[in-house]
Write a protein that holds these residues in place. Structure first.
Motif, PDB file in Angstrom:
ATOM      1  N   VAL B  18       0.944  -0.745  -0.031  1.00  0.00           N
ATOM      2  CA  VAL B  18      -0.118  -0.081   0.230  1.00  0.00           C
ATOM      3  C   VAL B  18       0.643   1.180   0.177  1.00  0.00           C
ATOM      4  O   VAL B  18       1.450   1.751   0.719  1.00  0.00           O
ATOM      5  CB  VAL B  18      -0.912  -0.269   1.173  1.00  0.00           C
ATOM      6  N   ARG B  25      -6.707  -0.522   9.827  1.00  0.00           N
ATOM      7  CA  ARG B  25      -6.200  -1.533  10.456  1.00  0.00           C
ATOM      8  C   ARG B  25      -5.566  -2.138   9.566  1.00  0.00           C
ATOM      9  O   ARG B  25      -5.492  -2.145   8.230  1.00  0.00           O
ATOM     10  CB  ARG B  25      -7.797  -1.186  10.709  1.00  0.00           C
ATOM     11  N   LEU B  28      -5.201  -9.776  10.105  1.00  0.00           N
ATOM     12  CA  LEU B  28      -4.011 -11.360   9.617  1.00  0.00           C
ATOM     13  C   LEU B  28      -4.839 -12.372   9.540  1.00  0.00           C
ATOM     14  O   LEU B  28      -5.468 -12.599  10.621  1.00  0.00           O
ATOM     15  CB  LEU B  28      -2.827 -11.184  10.530  1.00  0.00           C
ATOM     16  N   GLU B  29      -4.116 -13.437   9.544  1.00  0.00           N
ATOM     17  CA  GLU B  29      -4.585 -14.768   9.642  1.00  0.00           C
ATOM     18  C   GLU B  29      -3.208 -15.465  10.245  1.00  0.00           C
ATOM     19  O   GLU B  29      -2.346 -15.387   8.903  1.00  0.00           O
ATOM     20  CB  GLU B  29      -5.330 -15.250   8.159  1.00  0.00           C
ATOM     21  N   ASP B  60      -6.406  -6.697  13.611  1.00  0.00           N
ATOM     22  CA  ASP B  60      -7.454  -7.382  14.309  1.00  0.00           C
ATOM     23  C   ASP B  60      -6.778  -8.941  13.734  1.00  0.00           C
ATOM     24  O   ASP B  60      -6.287  -9.560  12.309  1.00  0.00           O
ATOM     25  CB  ASP B  60      -8.544  -8.026  13.284  1.00  0.00           C
ATOM     26  N   ARG B 102      -1.213 -14.352   7.372  1.00  0.00           N
ATOM     27  CA  ARG B 102      -1.386 -13.629   5.767  1.00  0.00           C
ATOM     28  C   ARG B 102      -1.894 -12.955   6.132  1.00  0.00           C
ATOM     29  O   ARG B 102      -2.368 -12.690   7.405  1.00  0.00           O
ATOM     30  CB  ARG B 102      -2.358 -15.022   5.136  1.00  0.00           C
ATOM     31  N   ILE B 103      -1.438 -11.541   5.509  1.00  0.00           N
ATOM     32  CA  ILE B 103      -1.890 -10.247   5.889  1.00  0.00           C
ATOM     33  C   ILE B 103      -2.977 -10.763   4.755  1.00  0.00           C
ATOM     34  O   ILE B 103      -2.953 -10.422   3.692  1.00  0.00           O
ATOM     35  CB  ILE B 103      -0.561  -9.266   5.373  1.00  0.00           C
ATOM     36  N   LYS B 104      -4.254 -10.056   5.584  1.00  0.00           N
ATOM     37  CA  LYS B 104      -5.844 -10.075   4.912  1.00  0.00           C
ATOM     38  C   LYS B 104      -5.937  -9.315   3.975  1.00  0.00           C
ATOM     39  O   LYS B 104      -6.263  -8.617   3.048  1.00  0.00           O
ATOM     40  CB  LYS B 104      -6.859 -10.827   5.971  1.00  0.00           C
ATOM     41  N   SER B 105      -6.098  -8.008   4.872  1.00  0.00           N
ATOM     42  CA  SER B 105      -6.774  -7.040   4.540  1.00  0.00           C
ATOM     43  C   SER B 105      -5.760  -5.774   5.274  1.00  0.00           C
ATOM     44  O   SER B 105      -5.557  -5.971   6.683  1.00  0.00           O
ATOM     45  CB  SER B 105      -8.450  -7.107   3.865  1.00  0.00           C
ATOM     46  N   VAL B 106      -5.995  -4.230   4.222  1.00  0.00           N
ATOM     47  CA  VAL B 106      -5.392  -3.449   5.440  1.00  0.00           C
ATOM     48  C   VAL B 106      -7.010  -2.542   5.325  1.00  0.00           C
ATOM     49  O   VAL B 106      -7.941  -2.708   3.771  1.00  0.00           O
ATOM     50  CB  VAL B 106      -4.828  -2.703   4.890  1.00  0.00           C
ATOM     51  N   GLU B 107      -7.017  -1.629   5.839  1.00  0.00           N
ATOM     52  CA  GLU B 107      -8.268  -0.351   6.120  1.00  0.00           C
ATOM     53  C   GLU B 107      -7.290   0.982   5.219  1.00  0.00           C
ATOM     54  O   GLU B 107      -6.474   1.411   6.867  1.00  0.00           O
ATOM     55  CB  GLU B 107      -9.481  -0.442   7.271  1.00  0.00           C
ATOM     56  N   VAL B 108      -7.470   1.506   4.655  1.00  0.00           N
ATOM     57  CA  VAL B 108      -6.022   3.145   4.512  1.00  0.00           C
ATOM     58  C   VAL B 108      -7.551   4.415   4.720  1.00  0.00           C
ATOM     59  O   VAL B 108      -8.576   3.661   4.213  1.00  0.00           O
ATOM     60  CB  VAL B 108      -5.280   2.832   3.628  1.00  0.00           C
TER      61      VAL B 108
END
Lengths: 320, 109
Positions: B18, B25, B28-29, B60, B102-108
């Motif tokens: 990113v 936020r 992670l998994e 999270d 794993r890095i699942k997602s991010v909130e930016v």
């Protein structure tokens, strides 16, 4: 070194002088120990976002108090109130955390394969006899194959000096506060060491049965060295490490008459964690089992260097 | 404490993936058989995030339970440890889930 998180900072227990970002200090150690909070400074501190922890804690903002922090939610001053971030968007990444290490490990693997070098990652707890086994191996095999060694330790060059005395080329990596070698460290060491074509390379990982298991270095084989003085339950206690290896060398078998160590029980425990691993009992000091260890190195090395001619051997491949 | 390296990997991975914006936020998994302790990652995260675009971000962690397939009878089973053995007696299990890092997602912003 910080005994709690392994970072290079120092902890002053019971200090109230936790530096704040506005002081330009590193707010690095607001964990574990008791400290007094001064909430008179102007950072945003509204906890109106959801947390991924399931406990609650109380804040008293009007006096210097002592409370122990749950390190998991140490509320660093930089913690922002982002409830009003209406423009936030979620991006799906699905990216491996160890992606960078994996790529660097593959680069190392390719580099080693191109030079027909068989690299063995030796992992164990401290004191299992890794360096002694290496000294003996270099002395016994050094005449017929070029051997070089990468030594990983948190500190000192002691192991490197022991290996150098055997005549092998050696590079020492001091990880400082780090508890394992990673692919980047190995890559740098390979450049420095520049092992000979077709040679045998031993990487002596940091003595630790936990962390090195997770980090692929790009090695050709992973070997765990355990010793009879450690207790036969080690494989059950450190399953990740014993699962990551294809060969388990059980060292110090010369001491068996003096110990209550049951080698069969140890092997059964290895099988439980890693049914395909082979267990090889040796004594690096007295010489028991070393021929089998050298045969394994020959055979396994030959299979990882298909272009190097090697006499066929009846020795079964590990796991077969 | 390999969780420190793991968490540094999270911060570097997010910064790389990113390129701009403040990260609010990170999700992670972490598999239950991965050998990584989520609480240790939570502890390391604010330290590793300091001075980066992840500073102050919430973390999270979704823990993924273990699941394996038996190499002998082919049945799938839940596993909560690496030493699991299939009820048919076969210890050779292929792990299907539970080793995620794993890095699942991010909130930016």
């Amino acid at each position: 070194m910080c005994a709690t998180c392994g970072c290079s900072g120092t902890i002053a227990p019971d200090t109230a002088a936790v530096p704040r970002p506005e002081d330009g200090g590193e707010d690095h150690h607001d964990h574990g120990f008791v400290h007094a909070h001064d909430h008179g400074h102007g950072h945003l501190h509204a906890h109106d976002h959801s947390h991924d922890h399931d406990h609650s804690h109380e804040h008293h903002h009007d006096h210097g108090h002592t409370h122990s922090h749950d390190p998991a939610r140490a509320h660093e001053p930089g913690h922002r109130d982002h409830a009003d971030a209406v423009t936030a968007r979620t991006i799906s990444l699905e990216r491996e955390i160890l992606e960078k290490n994996r790529l660097l490990a593959e680069r190392n693997r390719g580099w080693l394969a191109g030079r027909e070098i068989f690299a063995v990652n030796l992992m164990s707890s401290p004191g299992s006899g890794k360096t002694t086994l290496l000294e003996r191996t270099v002395r016994d095999l050094g005449g017929r194959v070029a051997i070089s060694v990468i030594e990983g330790d948190q500190d000192t060059r002691l192991d490197a000096e022991r290996i150098r005395a055997t005549g092998a080329r050696v590079v020492q990596i001091n990880t400082g506060t780090g508890c394992h070698l990673d692919a980047q460290m190995l890559g740098r060491a390979l450049q420095e060491l520049s092992p000979a074509l077709g040679s045998l390379l031993f990487v002596e990982n940091v003595g630790n049965l936990v962390c090195p298991a997770l980090f692929d270095l790009g090695e050709g084989a992973r070997v765990v060295i355990a010793s009879t003085t450690e207790g036969e339950d080690k494989p059950l206690k450190y399953p990740h490490m014993f699962r990551a290896a294809e060969l388990i060398v059980l060292n110090k078998v010369d001491l068996l008459p003096h110990l209550r160590f049951d080698a069969d029980r140890f092997t059964a425990h290895v099988r439980q964690v890693n049914p395909s691993a082979r267990v090889l009992p040796v004594s690096a000091t007295r010489g028991d089992g070393l021929e089998a260890w050298y045969r394994w190195l020959d055979t396994r090395g030959a299979s990882s260097r298909p272009t190097v001619s090697s006499k066929p051997s009846a020795e079964p491949r590990p796991g077969s | 404490m390999h969780e420190l390296s793991i968490t540094q990997g999270v911060v570097e991975g997010v910064c790389e993936a990113v390129p701009d914006g403040q990260v609010l936020r990170v999700t992670l998994e972490i598999g239950r058989l991965s050998g990584v302790v989520p609480d240790s990652v939570r502890f390391c995260f604010p330290l590793c995030a300091q001075g980066t675009r992840l500073e102050g971000a919430a973390l999270d962690i979704l823990e993924v339970p273990g699941r394996a397939r038996c190499g002998s009878c082919q049945r799938e089973l839940d596993v909560d440890e690496l030493m699991a053995v299939c009820p048919c007696g076969n210890p050779f299990l292929e792990l299907l889930r539970g080793q995620e890092l794993r890095i699942k997602s991010v909130e930016v912003t």
